[in-house]
Design a protein around this motif. Sequence first.
Motif, PDB file in Angstrom:
ATOM      1  N   LYS A 157     133.067  20.162  -8.844  1.00 20.90           N
ATOM      2  CA  LYS A 157     132.443  18.839  -8.782  1.00 20.90           C
ATOM      3  C   LYS A 157     132.135  18.269 -10.161  1.00 20.90           C
ATOM      4  N   SER A 208     123.104  26.043  -7.768  1.00 17.63           N
ATOM      5  CA  SER A 208     122.230  24.864  -7.828  1.00 17.63           C
ATOM      6  C   SER A 208     122.397  24.059  -9.109  1.00 17.63           C
ATOM      7  N   THR A 226     128.087  23.253  -7.934  1.00 17.86           N
ATOM      8  CA  THR A 226     127.433  21.941  -7.913  1.00 17.86           C
ATOM      9  C   THR A 226     127.373  21.294  -9.298  1.00 17.86           C
ATOM     10  N   LYS A 263     123.340  21.632 -11.995  1.00 19.18           N
ATOM     11  CA  LYS A 263     124.013  20.337 -12.037  1.00 19.18           C
ATOM     12  C   LYS A 263     124.409  19.921 -13.450  1.00 19.18           C
ATOM     13  N   GLU A 288     127.823  19.052 -12.347  1.00 15.03           N
ATOM     14  CA  GLU A 288     128.341  17.693 -12.481  1.00 15.03           C
ATOM     15  C   GLU A 288     128.574  17.286 -13.931  1.00 15.03           C
ATOM     16  N   MET A 323     118.477  23.367 -12.092  1.00 24.76           N
ATOM     17  CA  MET A 323     119.383  22.221 -12.082  1.00 24.76           C
ATOM     18  C   MET A 323     119.960  21.913 -13.464  1.00 24.76           C
TER      19      MET A 323
END
Length: 411
Positions: free
Chosen positions: A265, A220, A241, A222, A243, A201
Amino acid sequence: MEILSKCHRTCNNMDKFSSLPDHIVHKITSYLSLKDISRLSVVSRRCRQVCISSPFLVFDLIPYSNNQPKRVRLINYIDRLLFLRNGKNIEWCYISWCMQSSLVNEEEYRILSWLHNAVACNAKMLNLQLNLRRESYFALPTSLLSSTSLTALEVNLHNGAILKIPSSSTAITSLKYLTLNSLRIDKSFGDWVLSCCKSLMVLSLVKIDGTKSINITSSSLKALMVVCPRNLFNLQVCAETLESMILHWTFSNPDNRVLQLSAPKLGTFVWNGKISEVQLEANFMCLNFAGILVTPSSSTDQNLVHLLRALRKVRDLHISYNCLQESDCGRSMLCSESENIPFMHNLRFVRIELALRRWNVLELIKYLLKNTKNLQKMTIICDPLSFSDVRREISGYEKASSEAEVEFYSL
């Protein structure tokens, strides 16, 4: 007899340590040095059990680098400690080590055995701080990379030694946080992230060297942080994914760099570096926050406009004073080009830092005030010498939004 009874009760009342719950005692002992832990373990049976069962292990032998007898005793103590744990779970294990050239093979074997024991004890977080010579390498053991409990791993080799990841390593399904610092990797690192780190992540790469191209593909990931990469020319990120991304990319060599970013995203993007030398290929469709701290150059304004055009839905914009450089020609170019910037109607918050009273910075501020209809707050930070002049020139300027609040702060 009565006096002895009172003394016994007094001693029991004074021994607060023995009455504390294990989780509190373990928290206290986590702040002790390895030397203090070894001393505490021989005080009593209770203390020995506390030291053996503690889920927080700190093996810092840097202070004993020049004291070989004490170093050997502590190494042997660590061996016994891990053996006596008998599989008790480890929450966090920190190993700080300076390899001695005369004993490098033996000590590396010891570290690998400790890592193997940590995996056997279901370690959740591992922090390896290894001071190696630059020409040496450290290979992560296969047992570590096949752990089903490890969630966070940090490896810092300090002097830029090579980190080797076994090509036959299986998927490390539990790993969520990975930090690599001051070490060298090769191009296969991206393949390892893609094929083995299925649950990763957060990835942090700090002062990474050894490859001119890094390709990170993940389904996966982030959050990504890339800070001060050495000799990096091509950074490719494909993360559906993702962010948040922080990129600190500075260099003295004028050769072109390329940033290819595919992150639909992405909501937060912070860029610190020389924007004029980087070819940007990105689409920031969901970006809400953008922080731009860019080293100035003769073509900074043009490249800044190119970046701003890519920010379609940004609501919070921070621009550092370093990114806007005074030039003799085309002073109003930034503002005239800004008419084609698509995020103007979404912008809510702006923060601009300027060290000098630069003409093009003030024009940008005025343009944003005049054309950003939904602006709620603008924060202007400037140097003390320019503070009064900037505040006087901006305070009474026309604003498209009657609710826009303008605040001034001095650096």
